[in-house]
Design a protein around this motif. Structure first.
Motif, PDB file in Angstrom:
ATOM      1  N   SER A 193       0.844  -1.199   0.000  1.00 30.11           N
ATOM      2  CA  SER A 193       0.000   0.000   0.000  1.00 30.11           C
ATOM      3  C   SER A 193       0.878   1.247   0.000  1.00 30.11           C
ATOM      4  CB  SER A 193      -0.909   0.016   1.238  1.00 30.11           C
ATOM      5  OG  SER A 193      -1.766  -1.097   1.232  1.00 30.11           O
ATOM      6  N   PRO A 194       0.534   2.258  -0.805  1.00 25.23           N
ATOM      7  CA  PRO A 194       1.344   3.472  -0.823  1.00 25.23           C
ATOM      8  C   PRO A 194       1.202   4.234   0.493  1.00 25.23           C
ATOM      9  CG  PRO A 194      -0.649   3.777  -2.112  1.00 25.23           C
ATOM     10  CD  PRO A 194      -0.605   2.319  -1.728  1.00 25.23           C
ATOM     11  N   THR A 195       2.276   4.898   0.884  1.00 21.22           N
ATOM     12  CA  THR A 195       2.247   5.730   2.086  1.00 21.22           C
ATOM     13  C   THR A 195       1.869   7.144   1.684  1.00 21.22           C
ATOM     14  OG1 THR A 195       3.993   4.391   3.081  1.00 21.22           O
ATOM     15  CG2 THR A 195       3.579   6.562   4.049  1.00 21.22           C
ATOM     16  N   LEU A 196       0.726   7.598   2.178  1.00 22.50           N
ATOM     17  CA  LEU A 196       0.229   8.916   1.811  1.00 22.50           C
ATOM     18  C   LEU A 196       0.311   9.876   2.985  1.00 22.50           C
ATOM     19  CD1 LEU A 196      -2.970   7.921  -0.202  1.00 22.50           C
ATOM     20  CD2 LEU A 196      -0.721   8.504  -1.104  1.00 22.50           C
ATOM     21  N   ALA A 197       0.643  11.125   2.672  1.00 22.75           N
ATOM     22  CA  ALA A 197       0.650  12.194   3.683  1.00 22.75           C
ATOM     23  C   ALA A 197      -0.356  13.249   3.253  1.00 22.75           C
ATOM     24  CB  ALA A 197       2.047  12.803   3.817  1.00 22.75           C
ATOM     25  N   GLU A 198      -1.272  13.619   4.149  1.00 25.41           N
ATOM     26  CA  GLU A 198      -2.246  14.656   3.826  1.00 25.41           C
ATOM     27  C   GLU A 198      -1.685  16.011   4.239  1.00 25.41           C
ATOM     28  OE1 GLU A 198      -6.825  14.552   4.283  1.00 25.41           O
ATOM     29  OE2 GLU A 198      -6.107  15.714   6.011  1.00 25.41           O
ATOM     30  N   LEU A 199      -1.620  16.921   3.295  1.00 26.36           N
ATOM     31  CA  LEU A 199      -1.119  18.266   3.549  1.00 26.36           C
ATOM     32  C   LEU A 199      -2.265  19.250   3.452  1.00 26.36           C
ATOM     33  CD1 LEU A 199       2.097  18.087   1.331  1.00 26.36           C
ATOM     34  CD2 LEU A 199       1.922  17.681   3.784  1.00 26.36           C
ATOM     35  N   SER A 200      -2.317  20.193   4.383  1.00 23.65           N
ATOM     36  CA  SER A 200      -3.381  21.197   4.414  1.00 23.65           C
ATOM     37  C   SER A 200      -2.781  22.580   4.231  1.00 23.65           C
ATOM     38  CB  SER A 200      -4.143  21.139   5.743  1.00 23.65           C
ATOM     39  OG  SER A 200      -4.768  19.876   5.898  1.00 23.65           O
ATOM     40  N   PHE A 201      -3.437  23.391   3.408  1.00 19.04           N
ATOM     41  CA  PHE A 201      -2.964  24.748   3.138  1.00 19.04           C
ATOM     42  C   PHE A 201      -4.124  25.723   3.356  1.00 19.04           C
ATOM     43  CE2 PHE A 201      -0.547  21.774   0.602  1.00 19.04           C
ATOM     44  CZ  PHE A 201       0.767  22.159   0.852  1.00 19.04           C
ATOM     45  N   PRO A 202      -4.258  26.287   4.568  1.00 19.33           N
ATOM     46  CA  PRO A 202      -5.319  27.260   4.807  1.00 19.33           C
ATOM     47  C   PRO A 202      -5.003  28.597   4.152  1.00 19.33           C
ATOM     48  CG  PRO A 202      -3.942  27.027   6.756  1.00 19.33           C
ATOM     49  CD  PRO A 202      -3.453  26.013   5.771  1.00 19.33           C
ATOM     50  N   ALA A 203      -6.038  29.281   3.665  1.00 16.42           N
ATOM     51  CA  ALA A 203      -5.880  30.598   3.045  1.00 16.42           C
ATOM     52  C   ALA A 203      -6.051  31.669   4.120  1.00 16.42           C
ATOM     53  CB  ALA A 203      -6.902  30.785   1.936  1.00 16.42           C
ATOM     54  N   MET A 204      -4.999  32.432   4.378  1.00 22.13           N
ATOM     55  CA  MET A 204      -5.003  33.483   5.396  1.00 22.13           C
ATOM     56  C   MET A 204      -5.326  34.840   4.770  1.00 22.13           C
ATOM     57  SD  MET A 204      -4.262  31.534   7.862  1.00 22.13           S
ATOM     58  CE  MET A 204      -3.298  30.145   8.460  1.00 22.13           C
ATOM     59  N   GLU A 205      -5.781  35.766   5.601  1.00 19.11           N
ATOM     60  CA  GLU A 205      -6.188  37.068   5.081  1.00 19.11           C
ATOM     61  C   GLU A 205      -5.016  38.036   4.999  1.00 19.11           C
ATOM     62  OE1 GLU A 205      -9.011  40.547   6.739  1.00 19.11           O
ATOM     63  OE2 GLU A 205     -10.085  38.734   6.136  1.00 19.11           O
ATOM     64  N   LEU A 206      -4.869  38.635   3.843  1.00 17.74           N
ATOM     65  CA  LEU A 206      -3.860  39.658   3.592  1.00 17.74           C
ATOM     66  C   LEU A 206      -4.592  40.942   3.217  1.00 17.74           C
ATOM     67  CD1 LEU A 206      -0.863  40.476   3.023  1.00 17.74           C
ATOM     68  CD2 LEU A 206      -1.182  39.570   0.707  1.00 17.74           C
ATOM     69  N   TYR A 207      -4.173  42.066   3.777  1.00 17.96           N
ATOM     70  CA  TYR A 207      -4.911  43.298   3.497  1.00 17.96           C
ATOM     71  C   TYR A 207      -3.982  44.458   3.173  1.00 17.96           C
ATOM     72  CZ  TYR A 207      -3.725  45.528   7.967  1.00 17.96           C
ATOM     73  OH  TYR A 207      -3.053  46.124   9.002  1.00 17.96           O
ATOM     74  N   ALA A 208      -4.534  45.416   2.464  1.00 15.11           N
ATOM     75  CA  ALA A 208      -3.876  46.696   2.202  1.00 15.11           C
ATOM     76  C   ALA A 208      -4.959  47.764   2.312  1.00 15.11           C
ATOM     77  CB  ALA A 208      -3.240  46.717   0.818  1.00 15.11           C
ATOM     78  N   MET A 209      -4.559  49.007   2.613  1.00 16.37           N
ATOM     79  CA  MET A 209      -5.540  50.061   2.788  1.00 16.37           C
ATOM     80  C   MET A 209      -5.096  51.343   2.078  1.00 16.37           C
ATOM     81  SD  MET A 209      -7.372  51.357   6.327  1.00 16.37           S
ATOM     82  CE  MET A 209      -7.527  49.686   6.897  1.00 16.37           C
ATOM     83  N   PRO A 210      -5.167  51.357   0.735  1.00 19.73           N
ATOM     84  CA  PRO A 210      -4.797  52.582   0.027  1.00 19.73           C
ATOM     85  C   PRO A 210      -5.799  53.702   0.293  1.00 19.73           C
ATOM     86  CG  PRO A 210      -5.764  50.998  -1.482  1.00 19.73           C
ATOM     87  CD  PRO A 210      -5.591  50.286  -0.182  1.00 19.73           C
ATOM     88  N   ALA A 211      -5.338  54.936   0.170  1.00 21.24           N
ATOM     89  CA  ALA A 211      -6.186  56.108   0.415  1.00 21.24           C
ATOM     90  C   ALA A 211      -6.230  56.966  -0.838  1.00 21.24           C
ATOM     91  CB  ALA A 211      -5.647  56.911   1.587  1.00 21.24           C
TER      92      ALA A 211
END
Length: 419
Positions: A193-211
């Motif tokens: 049986s193949p050895t599998l690794a589950e990888l998780s990549f959460p999307a985090m919030e990035l912000y900018a505030m131009p005026a």
């Protein structure tokens, strides 16, 4: 017809780019000549002339400045105005996209959000959502992402996935596929049986505030889409660049240098392998290029074909002085506009967030980053108009969600300053 506030005649840009590239080539020839003088003095006297060292440092700094100028010009040439003819033609054939753009521009200029509320209701989504604000038109999002690929060094060479949710999961085979050879009539034995690794990549919030001032917003000739992309690109790129290298995964992507680094001879899945320089805080004084050869061949051939060196400006400055046994410089300038410098025929990407050469640091990474590091973008850029917090200026709280992390631990190797 709208005119981009960043427009510059293409002919002027081209002439300036050619002039800058010629200056870079001349400066590198002067660098080689001066460094040869320094090396000859080292052989004759055991030490270099301080004036030669000072001259070499000035030329080296000039090389970096000229290269930065070339990169800026190349980016400017590749930046089409968002309100151009091609996009207009596309919008004419897509009434919904045209409606979205018109409603979005009304919201940005005057704060009128009725049109956007109706559009997002049609799309079965809440008007403001948990992040606040409204979705920017698709052409604004695609332009911002395209510019980030040019400005953010790791994003430019990494793999990329666009997701609709907040988390991306992928299963990776640690041991490789289970297979074997059999003859035509032989029994097929059951494979492991193949050895599998589950990888998780959460999307985090990035912000900018131009005026912006209301006067700017009232000026009909100003392309609002172009202005927003111009304002947020640098802020997003700087934050991404730092996170993709050193991020700890806490409310930001996890950088590849945050993973455990082990000596390559003891490498195992979940860690990044490193090659030591043989000196605790620098490259060896004799034949320093040998450790670069070791680093290159620590990577498997399948990854090496598309591999890239990643280092900061100071490390690249030190590497420029290295020669092979025949006296040829290992670092070579770009072969043309929009091309990368090379080291031993592999492209060099400059990432200022990489550490300097020093005790215990890992100043160089080498690998196939498209297979080794994954950038995850959640679809959609949201913008919230705020005319109250900084009167008389109007703020635009702009957010996107992005994640990242190593997806193949065999595809990236590090150079560590270690005995």
């Amino acid at each position: 017809m709208k005119v981009s506030i960043m427009s510059v005649p293409i002919e002027t840009k081209s002439a300036e780019a050619v002039e800058a590239f010629d200056a870079f080539s001349r400066a590198f020839e002067a660098f080689k000549e001066t460094n040869d003088e320094r090396l000859a003095a080292l052989e004759r006297k055991g030490h270099a002339d301080p004036l030669t060292e000072e001259k070499l440092a000035r030329i080296d700094a000039g090389l970096d400045e000229t290269r930065a100028r070339i990169d800026a010009l190349a980016l400017g040439r590749a930046r089409p105005p968002l309100g151009g003819v091609d996009q207009g033609a596309v919008r004419d054939h897509d009434p919904l996209m045209h409606e979205h753009k018109t409603a979005f521009e009304s919201y940005i200029r005057s704060g009128e959000s009725g049109g956007l509320k109706q559009l997002e209701t049609k799309a079965l989504s809440a008007g403001s959502g948990p992040d606040g604000g409204y979705l920017a038109p698709p052409q604004v999002e695609s332009e911002v992402l395209r510019r980030l690929s040019a400005l953010s060094p790791i994003r430019a060479i990494a793999g990329n996935r666009v997701i609709s949710g907040g988390l991306y999961k992928v299963a990776h085979s640690v041991s490789g596929p289970a297979s074997g050879w059999v003859s035509e009539t032989a029994a097929r034995p059951e494979t492991d049986s193949p050895t599998l690794a589950e990888l998780s990549f959460p999307a985090m919030e990035l912000y900018a505030m131009p005026a912006a001032t209301q006067t700017l917003l009232d000026d009909a000739i100003v392309d609002i889409d172009q202005w927003i992309a111009d304002e947020v690109e640098t802020a997003f790129a700087e934050q991404e660049g730092a996170a993709f290298v050193n991020g700890d995964g806490n409310a930001k992507p996890r950088g590849f240098l945050d993973y455990t680094a082990v000596a390559d001879g003891s490498w195992s899945w979940g860690n990044l392998g490193f090659i030591g320089t043989g000196v605790a805080d620098a490259f060896p004084a004799s034949d320093p290029s040998d450790v670069l050869v070791d680093l290159i061949y620590a990577l498997k051939a399948g990854y090496r074909q598309n591999a890239t060196f990643v280092m900061n400006r100071k490390t690249q400055s030190a590497i420029r002085k290295f020669k092979d046994q025949q006296g040829n410089y290992l670092w070579q300038p770009p072969a043309g506009m929009g091309r990368n410098a090379t080291l031993m025929n592999f492209p060099v990407i400059e990432a200022e967030d990489m550490p300097d050469i020093g005790a215990g640091t890992t100043p160089i990474a080498f690998g196939d980053f498209r297979r080794g590091y994954l950038v995850v973008d959640r679809a959609g850029i949201r913008i919230l108009r705020d005319p109250y917090s900084a009167k008389p200026y109007v703020l635009f709280y702009t957010t996107k969600r992005v994640g990242g992390g190593v997806q193949d631990f065999a595809a990236i190797k590090l150079m560590k300053c270690a005995a």
